[in-house]
Design a protein around this motif. Structure first.
Motif, short mmCIF file in Angstrom:
data_model
loop_
_atom_site.label_atom_id
_atom_site.label_comp_id
_atom_site.label_asym_id
_atom_site.label_seq_id
_atom_site.Cartn_x
_atom_site.Cartn_y
_atom_site.Cartn_z
N GLU A 20 33.25 17.15 52.39
CA GLU A 20 34.17 16.25 52.79
C GLU A 20 35.55 16.93 53.14
OE1 GLU A 20 32.95 14.61 49.74
OE2 GLU A 20 31.11 13.95 50.97
N GLY A 21 35.37 18.13 52.84
CA GLY A 21 36.66 19.10 53.02
C GLY A 21 37.67 19.18 51.81
N GLN A 22 37.03 18.75 50.77
CA GLN A 22 38.16 18.80 49.61
C GLN A 22 38.03 20.34 48.91
OE1 GLN A 22 37.15 16.43 46.40
NE2 GLN A 22 39.03 16.50 45.37
N ILE A 23 38.94 21.06 48.60
CA ILE A 23 38.81 22.14 47.78
C ILE A 23 39.92 22.38 46.69
CG2 ILE A 23 39.14 24.83 47.67
CD1 ILE A 23 37.87 24.93 50.72
N VAL A 24 39.25 22.26 45.50
CA VAL A 24 40.27 22.33 44.37
C VAL A 24 40.17 23.62 43.66
CG1 VAL A 24 40.71 20.93 42.04
CG2 VAL A 24 40.17 19.68 44.24
N ALA A 25 41.20 24.32 43.27
CA ALA A 25 41.16 25.40 42.63
C ALA A 25 41.63 25.27 41.18
CB ALA A 25 41.85 26.43 43.35
N ARG A 26 41.18 26.01 40.26
CA ARG A 26 41.62 25.95 38.76
C ARG A 26 41.82 27.26 38.18
NH1 ARG A 26 38.95 20.39 37.44
NH2 ARG A 26 40.16 19.05 38.79
N LYS A 27 42.61 27.59 37.36
CA LYS A 27 42.72 28.86 36.65
C LYS A 27 42.55 28.53 35.17
CE LYS A 27 46.40 31.24 35.86
NZ LYS A 27 47.82 32.29 36.10
N GLN A 28 41.84 29.39 34.54
CA GLN A 28 41.54 29.32 33.01
C GLN A 28 41.67 30.66 32.46
OE1 GLN A 28 40.56 26.48 31.17
NE2 GLN A 28 41.23 25.38 33.11
N LEU A 29 42.07 30.77 31.14
CA LEU A 29 42.25 32.13 30.69
C LEU A 29 41.17 31.85 29.21
CD1 LEU A 29 43.29 34.79 29.88
CD2 LEU A 29 45.07 33.82 28.66
N PHE A 30 40.02 32.34 29.20
CA PHE A 30 39.14 32.55 27.99
C PHE A 30 39.39 33.63 27.40
CE2 PHE A 30 36.85 30.44 31.88
CZ PHE A 30 37.02 29.31 31.47
N HIS A 31 38.92 33.49 26.00
CA HIS A 31 38.89 34.43 25.06
C HIS A 31 37.73 34.85 24.50
CE1 HIS A 31 43.25 34.08 25.01
NE2 HIS A 31 43.17 32.45 24.79
N GLY A 32 37.59 36.13 23.95
CA GLY A 32 36.26 36.92 23.34
C GLY A 32 36.19 37.86 24.23
N ASP A 33 34.77 38.36 23.96
CA ASP A 33 34.20 39.46 24.63
C ASP A 33 33.81 39.21 25.94
OD1 ASP A 33 31.64 38.52 24.11
OD2 ASP A 33 31.24 39.99 22.57
N ARG A 34 33.27 40.17 26.57
CA ARG A 34 32.93 40.00 27.98
C ARG A 34 31.72 38.90 28.19
NH1 ARG A 34 32.70 42.90 32.47
NH2 ARG A 34 30.70 42.66 34.03
N ASP A 35 30.94 38.95 27.27
CA ASP A 35 29.71 37.81 27.34
C ASP A 35 30.44 36.56 27.12
OD1 ASP A 35 27.70 39.32 27.88
OD2 ASP A 35 27.01 39.50 25.84
N ALA A 36 31.26 36.24 26.08
CA ALA A 36 32.14 35.04 25.63
C ALA A 36 32.74 34.73 26.85
CB ALA A 36 32.95 35.31 24.45
N VAL A 37 33.30 35.56 27.60
CA VAL A 37 34.25 35.17 28.88
C VAL A 37 33.29 34.33 29.94
CG1 VAL A 37 35.82 35.98 30.76
CG2 VAL A 37 36.29 36.51 28.43
N ARG A 38 32.14 35.25 30.42
CA ARG A 38 31.34 35.00 31.23
C ARG A 38 30.57 33.73 30.98
NH1 ARG A 38 27.18 39.21 32.21
NH2 ARG A 38 27.12 38.39 34.26
N LEU A 39 30.25 33.27 29.90
CA LEU A 39 29.60 32.21 29.26
C LEU A 39 30.67 30.95 29.38
CD1 LEU A 39 27.23 30.51 28.05
CD2 LEU A 39 27.94 30.92 25.93
#
Length: 162
Positions: free
Chosen positions: A128-147
């Protein structure tokens, strides 16, 4: 979150998409296809998932999704502007009802003062044309951030859009 919990989340997302007769696609950078994997781990996912895009490089974001080179140069790959263009491009290319895009810094290096390791931008686009952006800051190692990014993407789609 463990694999069993991610599986349950993916089942919930899939059930909601099937109820609506809707299709989802994803444009992933730092998660490297983890959202697509989580969705397609579920039997019957071909009823709501047709294709996804792993666009790790700037060239891939431009070539496959139509992200403007000027946007990448001005804002960098990990930015609100880029994930919005990624989501829009994925939605259009996949002819889907919903698109999730993800671009971030999983680490262990690549971070800066403005964009530390663990910074991940998401965009959610609808037909329908809606675009919503969100920013997060995750902690941990590479795998933890990706998960964490994968879980956030699916949970947000479920809670806010389905």
């Amino acid at each position: 979150m463990h694999e069993k919990q991610l599986r349950q989340l993916s089942i919930a997302v899939g059930n909601k998409l099937k109820e609506r007769g809707a299709w989802v696609t994803c444009a992933e950078s730092c998660t490297g296809g983890w959202v697509a994997k989580a969705l397609t781990d579920i039997a019957g996912s071909s009823a709501y998932f047709d294709r996804g895009f792993v666009t790790y490089s700037n060239a891939a974001k431009h070539d496959l999704l139509g992200v403007q080179e000027s946007t990448l140069e001005s804002y960098g790959a990990v930015s609100e502007a880029v994930v919005q263009e990624m989501a829009h491009g994925a939605l259009r290319k996949a002819n889907a009802d919903f698109a999730i895009s993800i671009s971030g810094i999983a680490g262990p290096d690549g971070g800066s003062a403005e964009k530390p390791v663990g910074t991940v931008w998401f965009a959610f686009a609808t037909g329908e044309g809606q675009i919503v952006a969100r920013k997060q800051l995750f902690h941990g190692d590479r795998d933890a951030v990706r998960l964490q990014a994968t879980v956030f993407a699916l949970q947000t789609l479920l809670d806010d859009f389905l």
